[in-house]
Design a protein around this motif. Structure first.
Motif, PDB file in Angstrom:
ATOM      1  N   ILE A 159       0.835  -1.208   0.000  1.00 12.64           N
ATOM      2  CA  ILE A 159       0.000   0.000   0.000  1.00 12.64           C
ATOM      3  C   ILE A 159       0.866   1.252   0.000  1.00 12.64           C
ATOM      4  N   ILE A 182       0.823   4.204  -2.860  1.00 12.95           N
ATOM      5  CA  ILE A 182       0.549   5.611  -2.557  1.00 12.95           C
ATOM      6  C   ILE A 182       1.682   6.511  -3.021  1.00 12.95           C
ATOM      7  N   ASN A 191       2.343   6.514  -6.982  1.00  8.16           N
ATOM      8  CA  ASN A 191       1.243   6.997  -7.833  1.00  8.16           C
ATOM      9  C   ASN A 191       0.657   8.280  -7.250  1.00  8.16           C
ATOM     10  N   ARG A 192       1.545   9.161  -6.841  1.00 10.62           N
ATOM     11  CA  ARG A 192       1.103  10.366  -6.154  1.00 10.62           C
ATOM     12  C   ARG A 192       0.198  11.238  -7.013  1.00 10.62           C
ATOM     13  N   ILE A 241      -3.240   9.592  -7.581  1.00 14.29           N
ATOM     14  CA  ILE A 241      -4.072   9.651  -6.377  1.00 14.29           C
ATOM     15  C   ILE A 241      -4.557  11.071  -6.129  1.00 14.29           C
ATOM     16  N   MET A 275      -8.364  12.213  -5.948  1.00 13.67           N
ATOM     17  CA  MET A 275      -8.860  12.943  -4.787  1.00 13.67           C
ATOM     18  C   MET A 275      -9.449  14.293  -5.203  1.00 13.67           C
ATOM     19  N   ILE A 294       3.345   4.849   6.620  1.00 18.29           N
ATOM     20  CA  ILE A 294       2.170   4.118   6.116  1.00 18.29           C
ATOM     21  C   ILE A 294       2.189   2.685   6.621  1.00 18.29           C
ATOM     22  N   VAL A 339      -9.000   7.292   5.079  1.00 16.20           N
ATOM     23  CA  VAL A 339      -8.398   7.097   3.760  1.00 16.20           C
ATOM     24  C   VAL A 339      -7.728   8.382   3.273  1.00 16.20           C
ATOM     25  N   CYS A 346      -3.602   8.852   2.747  1.00 18.70           N
ATOM     26  CA  CYS A 346      -3.090   9.079   1.390  1.00 18.70           C
ATOM     27  C   CYS A 346      -2.451  10.457   1.240  1.00 18.70           C
ATOM     28  N   LEU A 347      -3.160  11.489   1.674  1.00 19.10           N
ATOM     29  CA  LEU A 347      -2.723  12.847   1.350  1.00 19.10           C
ATOM     30  C   LEU A 347      -1.534  13.323   2.176  1.00 19.10           C
ATOM     31  N   ILE A 393       1.718  11.994   0.807  1.00 14.87           N
ATOM     32  CA  ILE A 393       1.952  12.560  -0.525  1.00 14.87           C
ATOM     33  C   ILE A 393       2.381  14.013  -0.417  1.00 14.87           C
TER      34      ILE A 393
END
Length: 896
Positions: free
Chosen positions: A5, A9, A12-13, A16, A20, A313, A358, A362-363, A366
């Motif tokens: 995961i 993340i 593939n910034r 994603i 988003m 993560i 989530v 993710c954010l 990134i």
């Protein structure tokens, strides 16, 4: 799994971020276009509830029970030419507004004039000549005062209060844009305050629209206030503008998503639903602190930014998932109530808590990957001497003062717990409004001058068409109204009887002495008048259809009652229903007594039933005749003929049917009854939901720690704060109602997160320190202590913003939740370690050591708890953030 995961993340910034961004735009669109205000204030009952079913049937027959906006003035000089004209002009102006069906006031009343030639009445306005040549102002007043119907409904003569009733189209009240008609009318009325002084407003349209407007305003206000408080807390913790802005951006996205899901699901914004966007900030900020602190901790170890983000993560994924799940469970309990509003609240809140998880996971990695490496000053919060000293004090307390901790805990719990026995349940419509609120003040004004302000309806099923204007029906309904008039809880009532009296009075040239039920000899003569009574003139409606549904054989007694608490209303409903039933069915006790004898085989009591009520005999013979005129004639000719049926197997059933058909069925409904039943229903269901939350969270912790004993001990520090809060509510007279019941399920789901973190660290230390229990407890306090403190600080300030609400329930949710989290801070940080040390090996069993799955990785703890507040005490030396970081002292003063 988490390594994969993390790779997805970070590799593939842009994809994603694009996803988003698109989702945020989509949810933003639904937030802007799909949000609607729920202004059905006070109705919390599920559709299948008997009370709700009755209310919906009532609305189908007669329409809304509170569709009139009431404008009230108190002016002893109303009956002057200038002011009376102004009062009429205001009504005429309001009538021109789109959405207004009718306007009635003292300046727009009328009389019925007997047209003997056509056996009907003509409706003539009392005031029509604005030049006052036809009638003087004194004559107009005298004519209005001569009609008893208007007294107590349109005016209170002793207090010089006059009403204007504005009937609105219900379609305008449910439409977000069209409901502004209420505001437009009220603004127009306020423009006359120079002439009439203070203007008061009442009626459900007034409450529905103004409260709905407040709900929306408060939602945006709390979002902004929560953002500002979060900015301050984040900067205070991290001393980094960059970290603070990234965190605010993340929670801003969750807020947009939360508002968007409300619109997407086609749910309405209610008082409860408006809490979700600011709650997402309160719940999202701990996630941000959790992730950033772990990132700084990892980066400090090796100075590799990408590796640190990967570790963030990998090592926090499961732990964050669990803490968000337990929080969601607290909100999911509302899914198990049958109330539509609470179900919708549970759906949106629980879904968005997991979406918040989530978004955060993710954010933040990134955005951090695009940012510069943390500088030395950004990592200082990891090593504060003041924090170390504070934690060491906690370690000493748990190690050396456990008896004192237990005594203080027991005294606190018992001392406040006594208050639980003094808790009161309430739920009146205006219960959430502060004492000086203008809406509440106006309602109290109406109650003081007219007796009541909340619609209360009496429905009487008279069973057969011919009974409607029967003398027994009319006199009984009149007696019911007289009984209500003697009760100070009710305003003056209105029923078909009042219109019958008006008809009789009009028939005798509007002689007030003839304001009474017509005599039997006049009934035939007045039948044609009654048929033509439904007339509309001067845009004011006077219609029998508003008070009688002839299709369903239902007559209606309209009134209003004072705004009482739910259980007070329940007591009144039972009492009033019993009184009305005894008036409408005076022979019912005796009939039931005789029937019980017949049911036991004592047929000699059948004659007693017939002697007491000839109607039962007529009903019984009609049932056996079944529309056959010859059979019915035989029964009428020979009353003894019915005796041959006494021994039939179905006789008792048919006798029961004949008796029931003779009764008038009484049903009480209206907004006051529905609001009362709704509160009682929710208190019952939400209490069950709290039990469900406790069981669900305990079951989850059982899976986490694989030890029933540990689950029992771990729940104690989380149940004590709830007991303390409940006791405080009882001691200080804070009522238990739907808004305050929210606290317990929500708080349990959030506070248990700290317990999970502490026990997870404790279990991990047991393995690495080879079951040295005291050392494991000390290390767990040092590594999790400040995380619990800071999480509690965030929750405290996040919920305390709700004390600025205009609604008492929301205010209570704010300060009571803050109290709960404050108490939970100490129970989780001091009491829980003490319990673990006291019971030692009984709790730390082999099953606890070997769970079904691990929360934290074996190689490292999740150290979000290392965060400390920047204090006045500074360290003399600092380890560089990384080998690559510029050590130039000038860099330490640069902006992020």
């Amino acid at each position: 799994m988490w390594n994969r995961i993390a790779n997805i993340i970070l590799r593939n910034r842009f994809i994603i971020l694009a996803i988003m961004a698109l989702l945020t735009v989509l949810f933003g669109y639904y937030a802007l276009t799909g949000l609607k205000i729920d202004n059905k204030y006070g109705n919390m009952l599920p559709k299948e509830s008997p009370t709700q079913v009755t209310y919906l049937k009532f609305k189908k027959m007669f329409g809304e029970d509170g569709s009139a906006l009431i404008i009230a003035i108190q002016d002893k000089d109303l009956y002057s030419k200038e002011k009376f004209l102004l009062w009429k002009n205001l009504g005429d102006s309001i009538l021109q507004i789109d959405g207004v069906i009718s306007v009635i006031s003292e300046a727009k009343l009328f009389n019925l004039i007997n047209d003997t030639a056509n056996s009907q009445f003509t409706i003539k306005p009392i005031f029509s000549d604005v030049s006052f040549k036809e009638k003087s102002i004194e004559q107009i007043k005298s004519e209005i005062r001569r009609n008893p119907l208007y007294s107590g409904i349109m005016y209170n003569d002793s207090a010089h209060v006059s009403l204007m009733m504005v009937t609105l189209d219900e379609n305008f009240l449910v439409d977000k844009e069209k409901q502004k008609v209420v505001i437009e009318i009220e603004e127009l009325a306020k423009s006359y305050e120079k002439q009439f002084h203070k203007i008061h407003f009442a009626g459900l349209p007034h409450m529905r629209v103004l409260i709905g407007k407040r709900v929306m305003s408060e939602m945006y206000f709390f979002v902004v206030l929560s953002m500002l408080i979060s900015f301050g807390i984040m900067y205070f913790f991290f001393r980094s503008v960059r970290v603070t802005l990234i965190s605010l951006l993340v929670v801003a996205v969750t807020v947009i998503w939360a508002m968007g899901t409300i619109g997407l699901f086609n749910y309405n914004i209610s008082i409860m639903m408006a809490l979700i966007p600011p709650l997402m900030i309160v719940i999202g900020i701990p996630n941000c602190i959790y992730l950033f602190n772990k990132y700084h901790y990892e980066f400090k170890q090796h100075g590799n930014k990408i590796k640190a983000l990967t570790q963030v993560i990998r090592k926090t994924g499961t732990a964050m998932w669990l803490t968000n799940v337990t929080t969601a469970i607290g909100f999911m309990t509302f899914l198990f109530t049958s109330s539509t509003k609470f179900f919708e609240f549970g759906v949106i809140s629980s879904v968005n808590i997991m979406l918040c998880y989530v978004v955060s996971l993710c954010l933040i990695p990134i955005f951090a990957s695009f940012s510069k490496q943390p500088k030395t000053r950004h990592l200082k919060h990891l090593d504060r001497k003041a924090a170390v000293k504070f934690l060491e004090k906690l370690v000493k307390i748990t190690a050396n003062n456990r008896r004192a901790v237990y005594i203080i805990t027991i005294l606190l719990t018992i001392g406040t717990g006594v208050g639980i026995f003094f808790m009161k349940v309430t739920g009146n419509i205006t219960g959430d409004l502060p004492a000086k609120d203008p809406i509440l003040k106006d309602i109290q004004f109406m109650e003081a001058n007219f007796g009541g302000a909340v619609p209360f309806e009496v429905l009487i099923d008279y069973k057969e068409k011919g009974r409607l204007f029967g003398k027994n029906t009319m006199q009984s309904v009149e007696e019911v109204q007289e009984m209500l008039s003697r009760d100070t809880l009710f305003a003056k009532s209105l029923s078909i009887v009042d219109f019958v009296k008006v008809v009789n009075m009009a028939y005798y040239n509007n002689n007030p002495e003839q304001y009474k039920i017509f005599a039997t000899k006049d009934k035939l003569r007045l039948n044609s008048y009654l048929k033509n009574l439904s007339t509309t003139t001067n845009n004011s409606t006077l219609s029998i259809k508003e008070l009688v549904d002839t299709t369903n054989h239902i007559l209606r007694i309209r009134t209003s009652m004072k705004d009482l608490g739910s259980y007070e209303v329940e007591d009144q409903v039972h009492l009033i229903e019993h009184r009305i039933d005894s008036i409408m069915n005076p022979d019912k006790p005796s009939l039931e007594k005789y029937y019980s004898k017949v049911a036991k085989g004592k047929n000699q009591y059948i004659d007693s039933i017939f002697d007491l009520s000839s109607g039962v005999y007529n009903n019984l013979t009609a049932i056996y005749s079944n529309g056959d005129d010859k059979k019915q004639y035989a029964f009428d000719s020979d009353p003894e003929l019915v005796r041959k049926y006494f021994g039939k197997p179905t006789f008792k059933k048919k006798l029961r049917e004949a008796i029931d058909k003779e009764y008038y069925d009484v049903t009480l409904t209206g907004t006051s009854v529905v609001a009362s039943e709704g509160t009682k229903y929710l208190v019952s269901n939400l209490t069950s939901s709290i039990v469900f939350a406790v069981i669900s969270i305990a079951a989850l912790m059982c899976l986490l720690f694989y030890s029933f004993r540990m689950v029992v001990v771990s729940m104690i520090p989380n149940l004590i704060p709830m007991a303390v809060t409940a006791g405080i509510m009882g001691i200080f007279g804070i009522p238990l109602k739907p808004s305050t019941l929210l606290i317990f399920s929500i708080a349990l789901g959030i506070t248990v997160d700290n317990t999970i973190h502490f026990l997870a660290h404790y279990r991990h230390e047991l393995k690495t320190k080879k079951w040295d229990l005291k050392e494991c407890i000390a290390i767990s306090i040092r590594e999790t202590g400040l995380s619990i403190i800071y999480t509690s600080v965030i929750l405290f300030f996040g919920f305390i913003v709700f004390v600025f609400s205009d609604f008492g329930g929301t205010q209570a949710l704010g300060y009571l939740s803050a109290i709960t989290y404050f108490v939970a801070l100490f129970t989780n940080l001091i009491l829980l370690p003490c319990l673990l040390l006291s019971y030692e090996r009984r709790l730390t069993t082999k099953s606890f050591e070997e769970p079904l799955f691990e929360i934290y990785d074996e190689d490292s703890d999740v150290s979000w708890d290392l965060l400390t507040i920047e204090g006045s005490e500074e360290t003399n030396t600092e380890k560089p953030a990384s080998p690559q970081e510029d050590e130039d002292p000038s860099n330490e003063t640069k902006e992020d």
